[in-house]
Design an enzyme around this catalytic site. Structure first.
Site, PDB file in Angstrom:
ATOM      1  N   GLY A   1      17.708 -51.947 109.382  1.00  0.00           N
ATOM      2  CA  GLY A   1      17.541 -51.218 110.964  1.00  0.00           C
ATOM      3  C   GLY A   1      17.823 -49.711 110.986  1.00  0.00           C
TER       4      GLY A   1
ATOM      5  N   HIS B   1      18.087 -55.647 105.782  1.00  0.00           N
ATOM      6  CA  HIS B   1      19.145 -55.389 106.747  1.00  0.00           C
ATOM      7  C   HIS B   1      19.060 -53.772 106.793  1.00  0.00           C
ATOM      8  CE1 HIS B   1      22.878 -56.026 109.575  1.00  0.00           C
ATOM      9  NE2 HIS B   1      22.313 -55.036 109.932  1.00  0.00           N
TER      10      HIS B   1
HETATM   11  O1  LIG Z   1      23.395 -54.052 112.110  1.00  0.00           O
HETATM   12  C1  LIG Z   1      23.963 -52.924 112.344  1.00  0.00           C
HETATM   13  C2  LIG Z   1      25.082 -52.463 113.128  1.00  0.00           C
HETATM   14  O2  LIG Z   1      25.530 -53.159 113.970  1.00  0.00           O
HETATM   15  O3  LIG Z   1      24.892 -51.360 113.181  1.00  0.00           O
END
Ligand SMILES: O=CC(=O)O
Length: 313
Positions: free
Chosen positions: A282, A280
């Site tokens: 991203g 996770h």
């Molecule tokens: O997953 C990450 C977010 O929602 O900022």
């Protein structure tokens, strides 16, 4: 006049937020545990959320009647009781725009990693072998399907166009005006699933999207297709995905989000050569996280002054 008190749930160090907030507010820091937060939240004017703990009725009510603003340092807010905040008239904001580039980059990297079998290639070299015959899937000329043409989906579409893809399809609630400039075609979910070579899930998690990729959907996908998820793990039925990957019903999967997070070390997805997993990450770049921290803080500072949040939900 007393300075407003802001509870900051500390996770990945929102230093930029603390610097900004502490100019005008007193910071009540809490480690990301429900117990610590419940102990420290009573009497605060605002909540700055930067953790995976569910911000639910218990915590919101524990804050008391002075709560005037809630902001999350994330784009997603499936872990927050937004309905209750709305009912209580408490402004709530997120950081929707700050992470679109970083998450779209992550999606592109997963598409490349899966289509070009990078996990297998890496493992082969690690074992001291050299398999130059690891044939992948072409992106040029392919049909790319985007589930959720929001900020991240649109930014991903711009990037993937540069790979000379054949068509870009998208699905969602309704056609988006931005799609025309991207050359993206609005189609029903089933058509997207059946026709796409590359599918990118970039939608929020809600009642409609939970488990939308299930065993039946994987059977409809092409055996040469790949699915990438940068939305939320729960959008995919993970057991069905394991099954589809094992049976080679699809070519591969790339996940930045999964269930649970962190994924247990012995989870079958980890052993599968055709599944690339990121923890996770991203939005995990220095610049993006700093922009998110500042944006979430601005939401609170504005709301405390009675002004609209820059990024309201
Ligand atoms: O997953 C990450 C977010 O929602 O900022």
């Amino acid at each position: 006049m007393a300075r407003p008190k802001v509870l900051v749930s500390l996770n990945e160090g929102p230093e930029a937020a603390i610097r900004l907030l502490s100019k005008e507010c007193d910071i009540i820091a809490a480690p990301p545990s429900r117990e610590a937060i419940l102990e420290r939240v009573p009497g605060v004017d605002a909540i700055y959320w930067c953790c995976k703990v569910k911000l639910d009725a218990e915590i919101i009510k524990a804050a008391g009647p002075g709560l005037r603003a809630v902001s999350t340092m994330s784009a997603g807010y499936d872990h927050i009781d937004v309905r209750l905040l709305k009912e209580m008239g408490i402004p709530f904001g997120n950081t929707a725009s700050q992470l679109t580039d970083a998450v779209a980059d992550t999606a592109v990297s997963l598409v490349l990693a899966v289509t070009r079998r990078l996990k297998e290639g890496h493992r082969t070299v690690e074992r001291g072998q050299w398999d130059a015959g690891l044939l992948g899937i072409d992106i040029a000329g392919s049909t790319v399907g985007i589930v959720g043409l929001g900020g991240i989906g649109q930014t991903f579409a711009k990037r993937i166009k540069a790979f000379n893809v054949g068509r870009i399809l998208y699905t969602g609630h309704s056609p988006k005006p931005e799609a025309a400039a991207l050359g993206a075609e609005f189609v029903p979910f089933d058509k997207l699933v059946e026709q796409s070579d590359v599918i990118v899930v970039a939608c929020p998690l809600n009642a409609e999207t939970r488990g939308m990729f299930n065993a039946e959907v994987f059977k409809k996908m092409k055996p040469t297709s790949v699915v990438v998820n940068v939305g939320r793990g729960e959008c995919i039925d993970q057991d069905a995905l394991v099954d589809a990957l094992r049976k080679k019903e699809i070519f591969g999967a790339g996940l930045d989000v999964m269930v649970p997070e962190p994924l247990p070390k012995d989870h079958p997805l980890i052993t599968l050569d055709n599944c690339v997993l990121y923890p996770h990450i991203g939005s995990a770049t220095v610049g993006t996280r700093a922009a998110m921290a500042a944006g979430a803080a601005e939401n609170i500072l504005c709301a405390l002054k009675g002004q609209p949040m820059p990024s309201p939900v």
